[in-house]
Design a protein around this motif. Structure first.
Motif, PDB file in Angstrom:
ATOM      1  N   ARG A  78      21.357 -12.320   0.875  1.00  0.00           N
ATOM      2  CA  ARG A  78      21.330 -11.627   2.175  1.00  0.00           C
ATOM      3  C   ARG A  78      20.415 -10.417   2.140  1.00  0.00           C
ATOM      4  N   GLU A  79      20.084  -9.965   0.913  1.00  0.00           N
ATOM      5  CA  GLU A  79      19.217  -8.784   0.789  1.00  0.00           C
ATOM      6  C   GLU A  79      17.737  -9.150   0.863  1.00  0.00           C
ATOM      7  N   ALA A  80      17.428 -10.450   0.861  1.00  0.00           N
ATOM      8  CA  ALA A  80      16.024 -10.873   0.798  1.00  0.00           C
ATOM      9  C   ALA A  80      15.191 -10.292   1.934  1.00  0.00           C
ATOM     10  N   ILE A  81      15.735 -10.276   3.145  1.00  0.00           N
ATOM     11  CA  ILE A  81      14.939  -9.787   4.277  1.00  0.00           C
ATOM     12  C   ILE A  81      14.668  -8.290   4.146  1.00  0.00           C
ATOM     13  N   SER A  82      15.621  -7.557   3.556  1.00  0.00           N
ATOM     14  CA  SER A  82      15.410  -6.130   3.333  1.00  0.00           C
ATOM     15  C   SER A  82      14.302  -5.914   2.293  1.00  0.00           C
ATOM     16  N   LEU A  83      14.344  -6.700   1.218  1.00  0.00           N
ATOM     17  CA  LEU A  83      13.309  -6.622   0.180  1.00  0.00           C
ATOM     18  C   LEU A  83      11.940  -6.976   0.767  1.00  0.00           C
ATOM     19  N   LEU A  84      11.932  -7.997   1.610  1.00  0.00           N
ATOM     20  CA  LEU A  84      10.683  -8.438   2.228  1.00  0.00           C
ATOM     21  C   LEU A  84      10.124  -7.354   3.162  1.00  0.00           C
ATOM     22  N   GLY A  85      11.004  -6.745   3.935  1.00  0.00           N
ATOM     23  CA  GLY A  85      10.561  -5.682   4.845  1.00  0.00           C
ATOM     24  C   GLY A  85       9.993  -4.492   4.091  1.00  0.00           C
ATOM     25  N   GLN A  86      10.628  -4.140   2.983  1.00  0.00           N
ATOM     26  CA  GLN A  86      10.122  -3.015   2.189  1.00  0.00           C
ATOM     27  C   GLN A  86       8.775  -3.353   1.561  1.00  0.00           C
ATOM     28  N   ALA A  87       8.617  -4.616   1.125  1.00  0.00           N
ATOM     29  CA  ALA A  87       7.334  -5.035   0.554  1.00  0.00           C
ATOM     30  C   ALA A  87       6.237  -5.021   1.615  1.00  0.00           C
ATOM     31  N   TYR A  88       6.594  -5.424   2.832  1.00  0.00           N
ATOM     32  CA  TYR A  88       5.667  -5.410   3.975  1.00  0.00           C
ATOM     33  C   TYR A  88       5.154  -3.979   4.188  1.00  0.00           C
ATOM     34  N   ILE A  89       6.082  -3.023   4.200  1.00  0.00           N
ATOM     35  CA  ILE A  89       5.717  -1.616   4.405  1.00  0.00           C
ATOM     36  C   ILE A  89       4.906  -1.093   3.220  1.00  0.00           C
ATOM     37  N   ASP A  90       5.350  -1.419   2.000  1.00  0.00           N
ATOM     38  CA  ASP A  90       4.647  -0.951   0.795  1.00  0.00           C
ATOM     39  C   ASP A  90       3.202  -1.444   0.764  1.00  0.00           C
ATOM     40  N   PHE A  91       2.991  -2.699   1.183  1.00  0.00           N
ATOM     41  CA  PHE A  91       1.635  -3.252   1.145  1.00  0.00           C
ATOM     42  C   PHE A  91       0.686  -2.416   1.999  1.00  0.00           C
ATOM     43  N   PHE A  92       1.147  -1.987   3.150  1.00  0.00           N
ATOM     44  CA  PHE A  92       0.255  -1.216   4.025  1.00  0.00           C
ATOM     45  C   PHE A  92       0.230   0.269   3.672  1.00  0.00           C
ATOM     46  N   ILE A  93       1.238   0.763   2.950  1.00  0.00           N
ATOM     47  CA  ILE A  93       1.143   2.125   2.405  1.00  0.00           C
ATOM     48  C   ILE A  93       0.004   2.166   1.390  1.00  0.00           C
ATOM     49  N   GLU A  94      -0.071   1.108   0.561  1.00  0.00           N
ATOM     50  CA  GLU A  94      -1.096   1.048  -0.482  1.00  0.00           C
ATOM     51  C   GLU A  94      -2.462   0.606   0.040  1.00  0.00           C
ATOM     52  N   ASN A  95      -2.467  -0.113   1.157  1.00  0.00           N
ATOM     53  CA  ASN A  95      -3.724  -0.655   1.711  1.00  0.00           C
ATOM     54  C   ASN A  95      -3.793  -0.414   3.218  1.00  0.00           C
ATOM     55  N   PRO A  96      -3.800   0.844   3.649  1.00  0.00           N
ATOM     56  CA  PRO A  96      -3.753   1.099   5.103  1.00  0.00           C
ATOM     57  C   PRO A  96      -4.938   0.503   5.864  1.00  0.00           C
ATOM     58  N   GLN A  97      -6.090   0.367   5.199  1.00  0.00           N
ATOM     59  CA  GLN A  97      -7.271  -0.178   5.881  1.00  0.00           C
ATOM     60  C   GLN A  97      -7.081  -1.637   6.282  1.00  0.00           C
ATOM     61  N   TYR A  98      -6.183  -2.327   5.597  1.00  0.00           N
ATOM     62  CA  TYR A  98      -5.974  -3.741   5.889  1.00  0.00           C
ATOM     63  C   TYR A  98      -5.210  -3.951   7.198  1.00  0.00           C
TER      64      TYR A  98
END
Length: 195
Positions: free
Chosen positions: A84-104
């Motif tokens: 049940r935590e998978a969607i939370s992990l996925l959402g955090q990864a989604y946010i982390d990806f754009f924190i690290e790569n805002p130009q994308y």
């Protein structure tokens, strides 16, 4: 006048990354292989050894970002796909990806031409969103939510994650806190339970 080199290093990747920055700054209309070549300090003919035309470069830019985005999302839920935590992990990864790569973010959602069809879930949708949808639906089933509310809940969840990514990549938005903490799956579900 010194002649610009025709090839150097990993030119293909440099053309792609430079193209992403350039298209974010100037938009699609004025985007050209010649401008990208100039930014890379190579001959104006050098890009043609990797891309037939500007459309092929833009497609490669989209694939370059999507591959990295998908890898980040997949890794975030590896071994946790059924939890049940998978969607939370996925959402955090989604946010982390754009924190690290805002130009994308700007390139992907405003210039790459991707389409996310919220009305047709059976279509071959954009892979990162398709993974988000599949993971969210799994969580909805595990929590016993009525199937009729899946679409509404999916849009609410994605709006929260995508909205945070949009805000953190906006140069006009200032925030000293941790953007990851702003995302909480429980917030959305609690609001739905209160209805």
């Amino acid at each position: 006048m010194k002649e610009k080199p025709y090839h150097h290093g990993n030119l293909r990747k440099q053309l792609i990354e430079t193209g992403i920055s350039l298209i974010n700054e100037e938009g699609v209309k004025s985007f050209s292989l010649r401008k990208v070549a100039a930014q890379c300090n190579v001959s104006h003919t050098a890009p043609y050894s990797h891309f037939k035309n500007v459309d092929e470069l833009i497609a490669a830019m989209g694939e370059h970002v999507t591959e990295q985005f998908m890898e980040r999302l997949r890794i975030s839920i590896m071994g946790e796909e059924d939890s049940r935590e998978a969607i939370s992990l996925l959402g955090q990864a989604y946010i982390d990806f754009f924190i690290e790569n805002p130009q994308y973010f700007q390139f992907l959602y405003y210039h790459s031409g991707i389409i996310i069809d919220l009305d047709n879930y059976s279509s071959d949708n954009y892979p990162p969103f398709a993974l988000f949808r599949t993971t969210a639906f799994h969580m909805f089933r595990s929590t016993g939510l009525p199937e009729a509310s899946y679409s509404h809940q999916l849009i609410a969840l994605w709006s929260m994650v995508h909205g945070i990514a949009s805000l953190l990549t906006n140069n006009g938005v200032r925030y000293s806190g941790n953007w990851r903490d702003s995302f909480s799956i429980l917030t959305v579900l609690d609001k739905e339970d209160d209805k």
